[in-house]
Design an enzyme around this catalytic site. Structure first.
Site, mmCIF file in Angstrom:
data_model
loop_
_atom_site.group_PDB
_atom_site.id
_atom_site.type_symbol
_atom_site.label_atom_id
_atom_site.label_comp_id
_atom_site.label_asym_id
_atom_site.label_seq_id
_atom_site.Cartn_x
_atom_site.Cartn_y
_atom_site.Cartn_z
ATOM 1 N N CYS A 127 0.827 -1.204 0.000
ATOM 2 C CA CYS A 127 0.000 0.000 0.000
ATOM 3 C C CYS A 127 0.868 1.263 0.000
ATOM 4 C CB CYS A 127 -0.991 -0.044 1.166
ATOM 5 S SG CYS A 127 -2.350 1.124 0.956
ATOM 6 N N HIS A 135 -3.716 -5.296 -0.164
ATOM 7 C CA HIS A 135 -3.272 -5.788 1.143
ATOM 8 C C HIS A 135 -3.273 -7.301 1.202
ATOM 9 C CE1 HIS A 135 -3.232 -1.964 3.469
ATOM 10 N NE2 HIS A 135 -3.948 -1.574 2.425
ATOM 11 N N GLU A 194 -2.360 -9.068 3.517
ATOM 12 C CA GLU A 194 -2.679 -9.521 4.876
ATOM 13 C C GLU A 194 -4.185 -9.551 5.130
ATOM 14 O OE1 GLU A 194 -1.768 -6.543 4.127
ATOM 15 O OE2 GLU A 194 -2.798 -5.070 5.384
#
Lengths: 430, 358
Positions: free
Chosen positions: B253, B337, B339
């Site tokens: 990001c 992202h 994650e």
């Protein structure tokens, strides 16, 4: 647009069949969408469907329509006569899928050189055969309900002990829930096991998932393994009540991010592992008190839920599934709604969808007026609202039994133990 | 008694509603997120620092707010130690939550966090306005209230959300690999994702000179975070030194944007950004696509892909850049992202890809 092999010339679509309880007009919609998707590619389409009161048998939908029963014998005749070289099995519900499996097993499809488009037969078989299904999901560590088939009371006692009480007993080869019961302890089991074996030759002992939330995901996957979940749905009634009998809400209302995406990830992993191409539905039982889950089943075909998901989100599931069966990929297919983006996306709703079943039990003498594991509803209403309550009220009003919506009187009954018994509920309002 | 409240936008438009959080006025950039779950994760994501968040999904609060449970010293499922947003705007708020893990309502949590929130707002028309006009500044005004939530200086927002000291985390089952994580406002799940893969972590503040002192880490990861990457010249210099040393490097990001700037690429502010859990991205190198979780208002310019790099991922919806990777050096970087939390988890394999480079 890129595709794997040349298109078949004449594709046979197994249609929706007769309208009866549990096999309703959803499949008219999915078959019609499939025909449209095929014809756009210049493929000659042939439809078999004995039900003249359907859209898909209307003029202009298929190139040839046979108003014949969807049974192996008739289908073989049509394959021969129309020089069919491709077949779609997953657009006509369970009847069509079963018929396709029979045609494959008896060698009819290979005899006439008919290619099964979309999900391969092996994958369909893995989802239909309980033991294969358990084995395949076990390979990737996905949990399914523990179960064991038993032929004697001793075997049942042993299996129940291994699985752990409470257990669900189901009579094998029995219709209408004959011989099924939930038992909490060995003494309870001893009380009824003799009776059950007097009715059925084999008993399936399953771990009880009573009270678990029932959650479904609609999955779309292409031949490259690109996958999306178009929509998830939560049944208001827990496991044990047939989805067709339950109020269903989309998207899920009580799942947090972890649960939502845990089940989404398992859905994609499972469907890729099974090798499905096109559209399918995966059903879960989710513990309301932990993140423990079980996969209940996978339907390797368009289903009642996919029709609902399609209408709820605007994503043309059956149309896209038919294109994927021809070898297109999700990232190439245009999004029919926006016309700008691609079919590889997951709708983000800013509204809530509620489906309420419609019963017509007056027509059936002596029928049990409670809901359970078999489907008795004859139709359903889908309502869209900016929140759950408004969608529910709309759906209750539109169900056509003269209900204004969820009123104070209805609410007090709802919160009693008759929570899920919509039929009782609605009749009480008359 | 609930107070009336409203959101006033820079262009003069006003959206009326009712306060259900802390009764305070508050300023910030107004952005919207379309995710259907994950408000706990979203509200604690440091990349939202300084922003008033509009949730387009209309039913918020159903599953309450969970008990904090510690995993490797990090509160789960919170993405940072505190709520980050300047204010919350929703359509329908549900106060009587139902979930086994919940211990309080969203309203109670907002009040504890001294963050204002408005419900009963027509978020659909509000979102349409932001999409038409682009991101705007706005103000939450609660009737009869003179308290003002401290506003955030966006040019130094990373210094607010970054950890102040150096923290070390040990993997439960260590693989012997160690990563230096440059914290620009890191989401906890980046840390969890690495720890679960057996990687030990040294978490350093955004102004740490990792270009000259990397403490023998096997690789460097530049985290997500709020604000304009062009305000972070110090990190850019350190990234340049890291690339020069051929050290394995990953950006997520804001970290992605910083790597692009360091390698002579360029970034720009998007009209209304990507904040959702359903962004489709496609690799231009391998035959893979993911549905991804995103939260960014700036992007890397596709016509200025840095020299020596390949464009790796693009957004299937709008064709914006979603990732770059170096042609021969161990440098990978994504706008989305991997994650997740909130959002889809399939891009998590990019952490494995990074570990393979170490």
């Amino acid at each position: 647009m890129e595709r794997e092999r040349s298109f078949p010339k004449s594709v046979l679509v197994l249609g929706s069949g007769a309208l009866k309880i549990g096999e309703a007009g959803e499949f008219d919609y999915s078959g019609s969408q499939a025909l449209k998707a095929l014809r756009e590619e210049g493929i000659r389409t042939v439809l078999i469907n004995p039900n003249i009161a359907t859209i898909q048998t209307s003029e202009g939908m298929a190139d040839e329509v046979y108003l014949l029963p969807i049974t192996p014998q008739f289908v073989e005749d049509v394959i021969k006569r129309e020089k069919i070289d491709g077949i779609l099995l997953s657009f006509g519900g369970q009847t069509a899928l079963n018929c396709g499996l029979e045609l494959y097993d008896s060698g009819v499809l290979s005899k006439y050189g008919v290619r099964v488009l979309g999900t391969p037969i092996e994958a369909i078989r893995d989802t239909e055969d309980r033991d294969l299904f358990k084995k395949r999901l076990g390979e990737i560590g996905v949990r399914v309900a523990k179960s064991r088939a038993c032929r004697s009371p001793e075997e049942v006692r042993e299996a129940a002990g291994d699985i752990g009480y409470p257990v669900m007993l189901r009579g094998a080869f029995a219709l209408g829930g004959l011989g099924s019961a939930i038992v909490e302890s060995e003494s309870e089991l001893n009380d009824i096991i003799g009776v059950i074996f007097s009715m059925v030759p084999q008993v399936l002992v399953e771990e009880s998932l009573k009270g678990f939330k029932e959650i479904e995901y609609e999955v779309v996957i292409d031949r490259h393994g690109n996958g999306i979940t178009v929509c998830n749905m939560e049944n208001m009634d827990p496991i044990g009540i047939h989805t067709g009998e339950s109020i269903v809400v989309a998207p899920s209302q009580t799942l947090n991010n972890y649960e939502y995406h845990m089940l989404r990830e398992i859905a994609l992993r499972t469907i890729r592992h099974l090798g499905i191409v096109g559209e399918c539905n995966i059903q879960y039982a989710l513990d309301p008190n932990s993140d423990d889950y079980r996969v209940i089943e996978v339907n390797a075909r368009l289903s009642r839920s996919s029709a609902l998901a399609s209408k709820a989100t605007g994503y043309p599931l059956a149309y896209v599934a038919a294109k994927l069966a021809l070898g297109f990929s999700l990232t190439d297919l245009p999004n029919k709604i926006t016309q700008k983006t691609k079919a590889f996306f997951e709708p983000a709703l800013d509204y809530c969808v509620v489906k309420v079943p419609r019963w017509d039990l007056e027509k059936f003498a002596k029928v049990e007026k409670t809901i359970g594991s078999s489907m008795k509803s004859v139709g359903e209403v889908m309502a869209i609202g900016r929140d759950f309550l408004s969608a529910l009220q709309k759906a209750l009003r539109m169900i056509g039994v003269g209900v204004e919506g969820l009123t104070v009187r209805l609410w007090s009954m709802w919160t009693s133990e008759r929570l899920s018994q919509m039929q009782v509920l609605i009749e009480s309002l008359r | 008694m609930k107070r009336r409240a409203r959101l006033v936008l820079e262009d003069g438009s006003i959206y009326e509603g009712v306060s259900f959080g802390f009764d305070t006025n508050s300023d910030g950039e107004v952005v919207f997120n379309t995710g259907m779950t994950g408000y706990v994760e979203t509200l604690t994501d440091p990349s939202y620092r300084g922003q008033i968040l509009v949730l387009t999904y209309p039913l918020i609060g159903n599953y309450g707010v969970p008990r904090e449970t510690l995993h490797s010293g990090l509160p789960h499922p919170y993405e940072s130690p505190a709520m980050q947003i300047q204010g919350l705007v929703v359509s329908r708020y549900e106060d009587s939550y139902s979930h086994f893990a919940a211990e309080k309502s969203l309203g109670e949590w907002l009040i504890e966090s001294r963050t204002p929130a408005i419900m009963n707002v027509d978020t659909r028309s509000l979102t349409k306005r932001i999409r038409e006009r682009g991101t705007m500044r706005g103000r939450v005004v609660v009737d009869g209230v003179s308290v003002q939530k401290e506003s955030v200086d966006m040019s130094r927002v990373v210094s607010i959300v970054s950890a102040k000291g150096i923290y070390r985390y040990s993997a439960p089952t260590p693989s012997g690999k160690r990563i230096m994580l440059v914290d620009c406002g890191v989401k906890h799940n980046i840390i969890r994702s690495l720890l679960n893969r057996g990687v030990d972590i040294i978490r350093v503040p955004y102004d740490f000179d990792f270009g000259s002192e990397d403490m023998d880490a096997d690789g460097i990861l530049i985290s997500n975070g709020p604000g304009d990457p062009k305000d972070l010249k110090g990190i850019v210099r350190n990234i340049q030194l890291t690339i020069k040393k051929k050290k394995p490097l990953m950006g997520i990001c804001l970290g992605h944007q910083l790597i692009a700037l360091a390698a002579d690429g360029d970034t720009y502010k998007m009209r209304y950004g990507h904040r959702s859990q359903n962004q489709p991205v496609k690799s231009l190198i391998e035959n893979v696509s993911f549905i991804t979780s995103q939260n960014h208002g700036y992007a890397v310019r596709r016509d200025r892909i840095p020299p020596g790099f390949m464009e790796w991922f693009v957004n299937v919806n709008d064709g914006t850049n979603e990732g770059i990777r170096h042609k021969n050096l161990p440098v990978i970087s994504t706008q989305f992202h991997p994650e997740a939390f909130p959002g889809p988890t399939e891009a998590g394999i990019l952490f494995d890809e990074f570990l393979d480079l170490l």
